[in-house]
Scaffold this motif. Sequence first.
Motif, short mmCIF file in Angstrom:
data_model
loop_
_atom_site.label_atom_id
_atom_site.label_comp_id
_atom_site.label_asym_id
_atom_site.label_seq_id
_atom_site.Cartn_x
_atom_site.Cartn_y
_atom_site.Cartn_z
N LEU A 250 -53.88 14.52 -74.78
CA LEU A 250 -54.36 13.66 -75.86
C LEU A 250 -55.50 12.73 -75.45
N GLY A 251 -55.70 12.60 -74.13
CA GLY A 251 -56.74 11.69 -73.67
C GLY A 251 -56.38 10.23 -73.90
N LYS A 252 -55.09 9.96 -74.15
CA LYS A 252 -54.64 8.58 -74.38
C LYS A 252 -53.97 8.07 -73.11
N HIS A 253 -54.60 7.12 -72.43
CA HIS A 253 -54.06 6.63 -71.19
C HIS A 253 -52.86 5.72 -71.43
N ARG A 254 -51.83 5.84 -70.60
CA ARG A 254 -50.63 5.00 -70.69
C ARG A 254 -50.12 4.93 -72.13
N LEU A 255 -49.83 6.09 -72.62
CA LEU A 255 -49.41 6.29 -74.00
C LEU A 255 -48.15 5.50 -74.35
N PHE A 256 -47.25 5.42 -73.37
CA PHE A 256 -45.95 4.80 -73.65
C PHE A 256 -45.98 3.28 -73.55
N ALA A 257 -47.05 2.74 -72.95
CA ALA A 257 -47.08 1.30 -72.68
C ALA A 257 -46.89 0.45 -73.94
N PRO A 258 -47.65 0.72 -75.01
CA PRO A 258 -47.46 -0.11 -76.21
C PRO A 258 -46.08 0.06 -76.84
N MET A 259 -45.54 1.29 -76.77
CA MET A 259 -44.23 1.54 -77.38
C MET A 259 -43.11 0.82 -76.65
N LEU A 260 -43.21 0.78 -75.31
CA LEU A 260 -42.10 0.26 -74.53
C LEU A 260 -42.20 -1.23 -74.24
N GLY A 261 -43.38 -1.77 -74.44
CA GLY A 261 -43.56 -3.21 -74.25
C GLY A 261 -43.22 -3.67 -72.84
N ASN A 262 -42.34 -4.65 -72.73
CA ASN A 262 -42.00 -5.22 -71.43
C ASN A 262 -41.26 -4.24 -70.52
N LEU A 263 -40.63 -3.26 -71.16
CA LEU A 263 -39.88 -2.28 -70.38
C LEU A 263 -40.82 -1.42 -69.53
N TYR A 264 -42.05 -1.24 -70.02
CA TYR A 264 -42.97 -0.31 -69.39
C TYR A 264 -43.28 -0.64 -67.93
N PRO A 265 -43.75 -1.88 -67.65
CA PRO A 265 -44.03 -2.19 -66.23
C PRO A 265 -42.78 -2.10 -65.37
N PHE A 266 -41.63 -2.41 -65.99
CA PHE A 266 -40.37 -2.29 -65.26
C PHE A 266 -40.12 -0.84 -64.85
N LEU A 267 -40.31 0.06 -65.82
CA LEU A 267 -40.10 1.49 -65.55
C LEU A 267 -41.07 2.01 -64.49
N ILE A 268 -42.34 1.69 -64.68
CA ILE A 268 -43.34 2.16 -63.71
C ILE A 268 -43.03 1.58 -62.33
N GLY A 269 -42.62 0.32 -62.31
CA GLY A 269 -42.25 -0.31 -61.05
C GLY A 269 -41.12 0.45 -60.38
N PHE A 270 -40.15 0.83 -61.18
CA PHE A 270 -39.02 1.59 -60.68
C PHE A 270 -39.48 2.95 -60.13
N PHE A 271 -40.37 3.61 -60.87
CA PHE A 271 -40.91 4.89 -60.39
C PHE A 271 -41.64 4.70 -59.06
N GLU A 272 -42.33 3.58 -58.97
CA GLU A 272 -43.08 3.33 -57.73
C GLU A 272 -42.14 3.14 -56.54
N VAL A 273 -41.03 2.43 -56.79
CA VAL A 273 -40.04 2.26 -55.72
C VAL A 273 -39.55 3.65 -55.28
N LEU A 274 -39.25 4.49 -56.27
CA LEU A 274 -38.79 5.84 -55.96
C LEU A 274 -39.86 6.61 -55.18
N ALA A 275 -41.11 6.45 -55.63
CA ALA A 275 -42.20 7.17 -54.96
C ALA A 275 -42.28 6.76 -53.49
N VAL A 276 -42.12 5.47 -53.23
CA VAL A 276 -42.15 5.01 -51.84
C VAL A 276 -40.95 5.58 -51.07
N LEU A 277 -39.79 5.62 -51.72
CA LEU A 277 -38.61 6.19 -51.07
C LEU A 277 -38.82 7.68 -50.75
N VAL A 278 -39.37 8.41 -51.70
CA VAL A 278 -39.64 9.83 -51.50
C VAL A 278 -40.59 10.00 -50.31
N LEU A 279 -41.65 9.21 -50.35
CA LEU A 279 -42.65 9.30 -49.30
C LEU A 279 -42.02 9.03 -47.92
#
Lengths: 441, 254
Positions: free
Chosen positions: A93-122
């Motif tokens: 769709l060419g729409k960056h961070r599509l979910f950000a407006p929908m999820l509001g405050n939850l969004y940075p929390f989720l991405i933060g969580f994914f980042e923690v996982l990414a560091v763990l995977v790494l």
Amino acid sequence: MHIIQQLLFILCSGIAVFFFAKKVAEIRRNINLGRDEDITDNPSARWKNMILLALGQKKMFKRPVAAFLHLAVYAGFIIINLEILEIFLDGILGKHRLFAPMLGNLYPFLIGFFEVLAVLVLTACVIFLIRRNILKLRRLNMPELNGWPKSDANIILTTEIILMGLFLTMNTIDLVLQSRGVEHYTQTASFWITGNFTWLYSNLSTATLIGIERTCWWLHILGIFLFLNYLPFSKHLHIILAFPNAYYGKLIPQGEIKNMPDIQNEVLYMMEPDKAPPATDAQPEHHRFGAKDIQDLSWKNLLDAYSCTECGRCTAVCPANMTGKKLSPRKIMMDTRDRMEEVGKNIDVNKTFQDDGKSLLNDYITTEELRACTTCQACVEACPVSIDPLSIITQLRRNLVMEDSNAPQEWNMMFGNIENNMAPWKFSPDDRDKWVEELAG
Amino acid sequence: MAEYAASGETPEVLFWVGCAGSFDQRAQKVTKAFATILDKVGIKFAILGKEEMCTGDPARRAGNEFLFQMMAYNNIHTLNGYGIKKVVTICPHCFNIFKNEYPALGGNYEVMHHTTFLQQLINDGRVRIKEGGAFKGKKITYHDSCYLGRGNNIYDAPREVLAALDIELVEMKRCRSNGMCCGAGGAQMFKEEEAGTTRVNFERANQAMETGASIVAVNCPFCTTMLTDGIKNKEKEDSVAVMDIAEMVVASLA
């Protein structure tokens, strides 16, 4: 510019899915080369096994260190896939961070969580590489892994490290670009991990940053597409096949060996000829006793072979292997897969299988390996995804003994004793209850 | 059994002795021990005597299905002929065949391994263990046989019998579902091992000796032979004994 990127993306995903689907069909065909076996009983127990063993990784925890690291990679893989959904939609769709407006405050929390996982995977993948290549864990450095299997393992780990690196770099630069209010980069709150590393890029120009961010974005998603298509050629296929394999795993007691009804009937007709069906002129279908090649094995044996990720837990507990014999249950599974691939290629070329003068027995698995098995089932018990190497071993043994009369001299003597003296040793059947007299006397 | 049948009586249970229990001198002691317990408790049991035959287990596991089916046919014929319902055996290999593999061939019996049988007798108060018996407080390790343990998930019954003897159980690092084979299964008992760095029974016996136990408790005649040989290899036969659980119980009867 965006529309070209979008079209290119759709093209890439189409190609990736096409080739993956083609290979999946090939694997399915190869598995179906096996004998038919009805495994539809007791679905509730099977679902339970799938949830406990594949999803819950119950048996992994017999080795806690490996289990924890594996869990990190596994959880990371599954959960970060949610983020891949967003990236995928972004691509189309060419729409960056599509979910950000929908999820509001939850969004940075989720991405933060994914980042923690990414560091763990790494981190886990780095530790895995160290265990394999520097600490040289015994079970990960056995002769059957020389060559491709070792490279395969290192390719998988390195790819995951690179993918996670790209994901994290992408997010860091995204934050820098957000802070500069660059168009297209949707404003979000800072992310837990990458939020601490924006200083790394603060000196670079916006154009350069956009360039790097886009490159990371593309490499990351293309890497995922490539990895998807790498899976079917790799031991890493277990991430998918662990689920069906656990579902179709053995539910009967591990000590039980499958009956051979045709031989049972042959004995019955011999002992009670009146029960034998009347002789007909029809030639009975050619049928091998036991298994010589992959077509004689059950489709579940073949699914087992594709599900094996060569972790070697089976071989590590095998009493024969531990005491220096050639038998390695892991090698049995690897050989079965290799032979299956060979037969599959033969069919690709010739439409139907043309005899190539080879077989799983002898050309891949030797009698010496088969003979060393004590049928102790430690390998079956050890496998985290319900692979049963013992089933293949006993089927090959049946072929050796019944079709090739290939047994060690001592076994032939044992067979003779059982037949003539009704005991594996050469004792007189009349002495079987001699102990009673001794006890009474 | 023929005598019971002739007199029209039915025994409580058929004691399936097995080939090792019948012919092997060491295993005969276990047979006698178990028979003594049954006698003492007053259980009416029968044996097939000369009519008993090898179950066919080693033949089947070596790959000789034809021979296995012959033996199975004959045994099931005999057992069904006598109307046998309940079987107890001192051999986990026979136990596994009866429990898991004869049913498909028309041989359906309630089968118990002698360690489970003993555990039930102790729980029911039919077997009474004397206070301060020969094994009280002794350091003893227990070797799970493959076909009782992994094969059929029986780990606790033998351990409960040992607990009733008031011993100090020291587990080996590899125990229960991770237990290591003695090296005899899969018809290995009847042939030389393939070339390797050591023998399976030497390795397992070493693990047992590392616990510092003075007795290795076992439940299988083949494990008994293999572990005894492994201990002899280290010349520890004077300080470490291999004993079947039935032998330990018979020596502790009140």
